[in-house]
Write an enzyme that holds these catalytic residues in place. Structure first.
Site, PDB file in Angstrom:
ATOM      1  CE  LYS A 138      -1.226   1.641   4.019  1.00  0.00           C
ATOM      2  NZ  LYS A 138      -0.094   2.225   4.778  1.00  0.00           N
ATOM      3  CG  HIS A 178       1.418  -4.333   8.277  1.00  0.00           C
ATOM      4  ND1 HIS A 178       1.158  -3.078   7.820  1.00  0.00           N
ATOM      5  CD2 HIS A 178       1.667  -4.194   9.605  1.00  0.00           C
ATOM      6  CE1 HIS A 178       1.250  -2.209   8.808  1.00  0.00           C
ATOM      7  NE2 HIS A 178       1.559  -2.858   9.909  1.00  0.00           N
ATOM      8  CE  LYS A 186      -0.319  -4.768  13.158  1.00  0.00           C
ATOM      9  NZ  LYS A 186       0.981  -4.451  13.749  1.00  0.00           N
ATOM     10  CD  GLU A 198       1.203   4.681  13.780  1.00  0.00           C
ATOM     11  OE1 GLU A 198       2.249   4.052  13.569  1.00  0.00           O
ATOM     12  OE2 GLU A 198       0.665   5.405  12.931  1.00  0.00           O
ATOM     13  CG  ASP A 216      -0.322   5.975   6.406  1.00  0.00           C
ATOM     14  OD1 ASP A 216       0.219   5.227   5.583  1.00  0.00           O
ATOM     15  OD2 ASP A 216       0.147   6.193   7.537  1.00  0.00           O
ATOM     16  CG  HIS A 240      -3.584  -0.616   8.252  1.00  0.00           C
ATOM     17  ND1 HIS A 240      -3.145  -1.573   7.373  1.00  0.00           N
ATOM     18  CD2 HIS A 240      -2.554   0.251   8.391  1.00  0.00           C
ATOM     19  CE1 HIS A 240      -1.893  -1.281   7.000  1.00  0.00           C
ATOM     20  NE2 HIS A 240      -1.523  -0.177   7.599  1.00  0.00           N
TER      21      HIS A 240
HETATM   22  C1  BG6 Z   1       1.687   1.622   7.937  1.00  0.00           C
HETATM   23  C2  BG6 Z   1       1.547   3.117   7.840  1.00  0.00           C
HETATM   24  O1  BG6 Z   1       0.858   0.986   7.000  1.00  0.00           O
HETATM   25  O2  BG6 Z   1       1.311   1.192   9.243  1.00  0.00           O
HETATM   26  C3  BG6 Z   1       2.377   3.801   8.913  1.00  0.00           C
HETATM   27  O3  BG6 Z   1       1.958   3.552   6.551  1.00  0.00           O
HETATM   28  C4  BG6 Z   1       2.071   3.245  10.278  1.00  0.00           C
HETATM   29  O4  BG6 Z   1       2.159   5.212   8.887  1.00  0.00           O
HETATM   30  C5  BG6 Z   1       2.125   1.726  10.275  1.00  0.00           C
HETATM   31  O5  BG6 Z   1       3.005   3.770  11.205  1.00  0.00           O
HETATM   32  C6  BG6 Z   1       1.639   1.151  11.583  1.00  0.00           C
HETATM   33  O6  BG6 Z   1       1.871  -0.223  11.605  1.00  0.00           O
HETATM   34  P1  BG6 Z   1       2.095  -0.995  12.980  1.00  0.00           P
HETATM   35  O7  BG6 Z   1       2.162  -2.430  12.587  1.00  0.00           O
HETATM   36  O8  BG6 Z   1       3.365  -0.458  13.548  1.00  0.00           O
HETATM   37  O9  BG6 Z   1       0.918  -0.649  13.832  1.00  0.00           O
END
Ligand code: BG6
Length: 490
Positions: free
Chosen positions: A149, A179, A183, A217, A236, A241
């Site tokens: 993505k 991704h 998880k 985050e 994003d 997600h």
């Molecule tokens: C990514 C985003 O897809 O996912 C990022 O582009 C983000 O901005 C990240 O920080 C978060 O992934 P995770 O697995 O660390 O929660």
């Protein structure tokens, strides 16, 4: 681990951030922990980048990064040496057809192997790479392509990319990665829903009052200022997600875990999302941008002061919204989605709030009444919590909420796989279940686009929030208007 067929994995963007931080460490772990033969005859990984450099120089860079991203207790020198013996480097300019000859020469010795082309590059290169792979005769029947993505900026650009890639690869050869679906806890949510009888009768508007999904985050834009400013939190995190997690929570039980059985059900959820009118975009979405603040007691700058962010940028670093599904199971149940950078805590969780009892028989301790709640935590500590009302020990019949806790780290004393470990193995095995199909992506963009348009036409800038908080006050008000509250506010 189930043995793998012999494979070649060609990593475009092989010197990039994702390869260094996630993909190569994930491959190291799978290589290290595999009981089967992992010699070069079975595992071959080719990093591809623009820079002309020797294999040794590339391996030195990969190792320097790996030592940062792999915990010292997991970094085993012998295992590392065995892993990098499978790793090659090819320099090429993705847009230059002639450059692919070197890659073709390297792969020519065994064209029958599974071949995975992983495109961890800017999406603007996807079409050229696929075209050039096709022209160089590199796309064998057992080839797959993995697309990272963001896949497009809107419906039209996503369709264009899909068409360009689809001209070279068949749909069953295309792995659109999200991704979050790799998880461990997301897998567990699927197991919880479809491996137990307990929840299914409760899993609908009859018993569920609201669902909240938060991906918060504490990090800022982490040196990706230019990319992030062009993207924003909606593209994003929400378009992919958050909507994928919503699908897993809301989908009907599939008839099997075959890729199309699962993806058909997820698609129905995406298509059931009620489109927002321009007025609804104004009342049902909140976009925010962080101001300076503090995370864990340390001062952090405002978004507008981060490197690569243009003065006066209106890109959102926070989104909260209320989604609704027009179907029998979920009609009238709000799904609140929220994500942000520089929030108070790093937290990814799904909260399912059940309806309250119709009539309260027992007094609660100092007003501590809470309807049942299921919390599925993806990070930082993966687990499940089921909140129930229970009697307080003693004479009186008084109740208070207590939590049944399942902490995966405590229950299973093993290292948790990173999402990319599972997803990379799935690609090599040809398992498409956890990857997005073209029509899913289309449906997700179709729902997101009116929000993008609504924001575009709205002259008011994103609402400011202080770094280290849970976002703008309007986010609490969004949920508060329905007489509810985010778990962190309640
Ligand atoms: C990514 C985003 O897809 O996912 C990022 O582009 C983000 O901005 C990240 O920080 C978060 O992934 P995770 O697995 O660390 O929660």
């Amino acid at each position: 681990m189930i043995p793998l067929d012999a494979f070649d994995l060609i990593l475009f963007g092989g010197s990039g951030d994702l390869a260094m931080r996630k993909l190569l460490p994930a491959l190291y772990f799978r290589h290290r922990d595999s009981a089967a033969d992992t010699g070069r005859a079975r595992w071959r990984i080719v990093g591809v980048g623009r820079e002309a450099q020797t294999r040794e120089a590339y391996l030195a860079t990969v190792e320097a990064h790996a030592r940062k991203f792999i915990a010292p207790r997991d970094f085993d020198d012998t295992a590392w040496a065995a892993f990098v013996s499978c790793l090659d480097y090819v320099a090429l300019d993705a847009r230059a057809a002639a450059d692919y000859a070197g890659l073709a020469a390297l792969l020519a010795d065994d064209p029958a192997r599974v071949r995975v082309f992983y495109l961890a590059t800017a999406p603007s290169l996807f079409a050229s790479i696929c075209e050039n792979l096709g022209a160089a005769g590199l796309v064998t029947p057992d080839s797959r392509v993995v697309l990272e993505k963001p896949l497009g900026r809107d419906l039209a650009s996503a369709r264009r990319i899909n068409e360009q890639v689809g001209a070279i690869f068949r749909e069953e050869q295309i792995y659109r990665i999200d991704h979050y679906l790799g998880k461990e806890t997301v897998q567990n949510l699927i197991a919880l829903r479809f491996g137990n009888t307990l929840f299914e009768p409760l899993w609908s508007r009859a018993c569920v009052r609201d669902v909240q999904i938060t991906l918060a985050e504490t990090v800022g834009v982490e040196g990706r200022g230019e990319f992030y400013d062009n993207t924003g939190a909606l593209r994003d995190m929400v378009q992919n997600h958050l909507l994928q997690l919503l699908c897993i929570v809301a989908m009907e039980p599939p008839s099997s875990i075959d890729p199309d059985a699962m993806r058909d059900e997820k698609l129905k959820v995406l298509r059931a999302l009620r489109p927002m009118s321009a007025e609804e975009v104004a009342t049902r979405t909140v976009r925010g941008q962080y101001r300076a603040g503090a995370i864990d007691g340390r001062p952090v700058p405002a978004y507008l002061e981060e490197a690569g962010i243009p003065a006066g940028s209106r890109s959102e670093t926070f989104v909260a919204l209320k989604a609704e599904l027009d179907n029998w199971r979920w009609a009238g149940v709000p799904f609140y989605l929220r994500t942000g950078k520089r929030m108070q805590e790093r937290l990814a969780e799904i909260v399912v709030n059940f309806r309250d009892v119709p009539h309260a028989l027992f007094p609660s301790v100092s007003g501590e009444r809470a309807p049942n709640r299921l919390v599925i935590r993806l990070q930082p500590d993966e687990g499940l919590e089921l909140h129930l009302m229970a009697k307080v020990p003693g004479d009186e019949m008084r109740v208070r909420p207590v939590a049944l806790n399942l902490d995966f780290a405590e229950t299973y004393d093993t290292r948790q796989w990173d999402a990319y470990e599972r997803l990379l193995m799935d690609v090599i095995r040809g398992k498409l279940t956890l990857f997005m199909r073209r029509d899913e992506l289309d449906a997700a963009w179709r729902w997101i686009e009116p929000i993008l348009d609504g924001w575009e036409q709205d002259p008011t800038p994103p609402r400011p929030y202080t770094a280290g908080t849970w976002g703008p006050a309007a986010s609490s008000a969004l949920v508060g208007r329905d007489g509810l509250a985010w778990l962190q506010d309640s």
